[in-house]
Every structure is written in structure tokens, then in C-alpha cells.
Scaffold this active site. Structure first.
Site, short mmCIF file in Angstrom:
data_model
loop_
_atom_site.label_atom_id
_atom_site.label_comp_id
_atom_site.label_asym_id
_atom_site.label_seq_id
_atom_site.Cartn_x
_atom_site.Cartn_y
_atom_site.Cartn_z
N LYS A 102 0.72 -1.17 0.04
CA LYS A 102 0.06 0.09 -0.03
C LYS A 102 1.09 1.28 -0.06
CE LYS A 102 -3.34 2.50 3.02
NZ LYS A 102 -4.36 2.37 4.15
N ASP B 8 -13.53 2.88 10.13
CA ASP B 8 -13.94 2.65 8.49
C ASP B 8 -14.41 1.37 8.15
OD1 ASP B 8 -14.38 4.13 5.90
OD2 ASP B 8 -12.34 3.85 5.44
#
Length: 293
Positions: free
Chosen positions: A6, A115
Site C-alpha cells: 500500500k 472505517d
């Protein structure tokens, strides 16, 4: 070994803070249903620009979102559509619940993910669910369910439209109840196949109210059609009344968790306690002479 990398776009506002938050969160948590971080990199690239990246274990089956809502390109490339059956969806929902329960109640310091959504639930080669992306995660003072009053969501915790708890939009404090709301929406989406942002939802009609209005008599009408097709074709040995009873229980948990009032929502350890018996009921074998659905 295969890994997932990432790379953060540091031009985006808050990217560096997100990197630090994720490093801090993943450094102190270990659970079988959380994505494992292998290493982190903070350096400069060949042009002298700051470079930050996180390296995770690779999840071969992608995200829950990709399975629930395959895009046209994915469908064309596959010889046969990939679908999750009833039991697989229940197992993944239980995996996520166990991970969130760990974050809230069993880690070194209570943590809020902030989230939760299908794209942040990754699936390994056995379709076991792993919660990922801790860029918005917050630690809570021990013995509490929310941040102190001077650390409110106005700092930047927004989550994702459709999954973020309604009280966050009014500047309320970050709390474990916010994760519970997001989990409830995720659970309803997993079994209805409908996104909370579906165009059918407008005005007072949202995913929560859509499901709530169907409990208990009309639960079969709102379930993901893929699951109905599965039972009609005889690909499962689950009894029809078992499926209906399990759906009523699952949707009941999702509706309670996604209540607008935080005080009406469940604690995640209660969610896990209620999900396990549902699986046991689902696996009950038909009685002799009873027709399969």
C-alpha cells in the site's frame, strides 16, 4: 512470498497522519481476523520526494466488496461468476465481528477502526475474513467506550458515506458504537446484496429501514437473490425454515447495530455470542422425510 504493498499518496491531505495511525495501530494488535502487516517503509524516492508504504500479507481472494458487487470487467474475465453462499457470508460476518470485538474489548488498549466497510474486509484462500485499513483508527482511554470530549470527530474522522455513524456527522465523539453502526450496515449489505448508497434509498428509506420493515414476515423478499437461487437449485442441505429463521436473526442483529441512537446498539461481544448459534442452526440436518428447499 506474495505480498500486498500500500503506497500512500502524500499529496492527499492527512496521508502522513494516516500512515502514522496505521503503523501505531498495527504495531499493537494481533488477531487471526486482522490483516497482518509485514513491514513499513518511510524513505524518499528517486526524485527525492517523500515515500511511505505499508507491506501486508497478500489476500488472494480480494475484498468482500468485490464478491458482493462484481464489476463488469471482473465478470467478463471469469469463466464462472464468483458467489458467496449463505454459510460463507455468515462465516465472514462472524470473522469481522470477532476482529472488531477484539479491537474494542480484548486488545492492550481499546481501539476504534472508524472505517468498517466491505472493501476493507479482505479474504484469504479459505475465504476467511480479515479486517484491514487502519488509517483512521483511534485508541481510546482504557475503561471507556469513547474519546474524551476534547478529541471529537471534527478532527477528521469521517469514515465512508453510507457506513459512517450518523452521530459523527454532528460532531460527536469517536466511540466503539460508531464501529457497531458500520458493522450493522455491513451485515445488512452482506445478506441483502444492496449497498447503503443504492439509488433506491432516498428520503426516509435507507438500508436500515428497508430491512427493519421486512422483519420477520418478508425477510425472504429482501435477501440477495443469489442466495435464493442457490437454495432453489439444491446446492445446499439447509432447510427452508432454518434459512428463514437464520435470516430473521441475522437481520435483527444488523438492524439493532445500525440503530440511529448509539445507546440502542449492541456491544460487539454480544454480536459474536449471537452469531455462533445461528451457524449451528444453519447446519442442522433435515429430518427424515423432510423435503429440501
Amino acid at each position: 512470498m506474495a505480498v500486498a504493498v500500500k503506497v500512500l499518496n502524500l499529496q492527499h491531505r492527512g496521508a502522513s497522519r494516516s500512515f502514522l495511525a496505521e503503523c501505531e495501530a498495527l504495531r499493537s494488535i494481533r488477531h487471526r481476523n486482522l490483516v497482518k502487516i509485514i513491514t513499513a517503509c518511510a524513505s524518499v524516492d528517486f526524485q527525492g520526494n517523500d515515500f511511505k508504504a505499508l507491506v501486508y500479507e497478500f489476500m488472494v481472494n480480494g475484498s468482500l466488496k468485490e464478491w458482493l458487487h462484481p464489476n463488469l470487467t471482473t465478470v467478463v474475465l471469469q469463466e464462472a461468476p464468483r458467489n458467496l453462499n449463505f454459510l460463507q457470508r455468515l462465516d465472514i460476518a462472524t470473522n469481522v465481528a470477532c476482529a472488531v470485538d477484539y479491537l474494542h474489548n480484548h486488545g492492550q488498549t481499546p481501539m476504534v477502526h472508524c472505517d468498517l466497510k466491505p472493501s476493507n474486509v479482505l479474504l484469504d484462500d479459505e475465504l476467511t475474513g480479515h479486517v484491514s485499513d487502519f488509517g483512521l483508527a483511534r485508541f481510546l482511554p482504557e475503561g471507556t467506550h469513547n474519546l474524551s470530549s476534547n478529541q471529537t470527530s471534527s478532527i477528521g474522522v469521517r469514515g465512508t458515506v453510507g457506513y459512517v455513524a450518523p452521530e459523527y456527522g454532528m460532531g460527536s465523539e469517536v466511540s466503539t458504537y460508531g464501529d457497531v453502526y458500520s458493522y450493522g450496515i455491513l451485515l445488512l449489505e452482506t445478506f441483502t446484496g444492496k449497498r447503503p448508497t443504492d439509488e433506491m434509498f432516498n428520503g426516509d428509506l435507507d438500508l436500515h429501514n428497508f430491512v427493519k420493515a421486512a422483519i420477520p414476515e418478508r425477510v425472504i423478499e429482501i435477501v440477495d437473490p443469489v442466495l435464493l437461487l442457490e437454495t432453489e437449485e439444491g446446492h445446499t442441505s439447509m432447510r427452508s425454515h432454518n434459512i428463514r429463521d437464520c435470516l430473521i436473526s441475522i437481520f435483527g442483529i444488523g438492524v439493532t447495530c445500525s440503530s440511529r441512537s448509539p445507546s440502542e446498539r449492541m456491544n460487539m461481544n454480544d454480536v459474536t455470542d449471537q452469531l455462533h448459534p445461528i451457524k449451528n442452526k444453519l447446519l442442522q440436518t433435515p429430518r427424515r422425510g423432510e423435503r429440501l428447499p
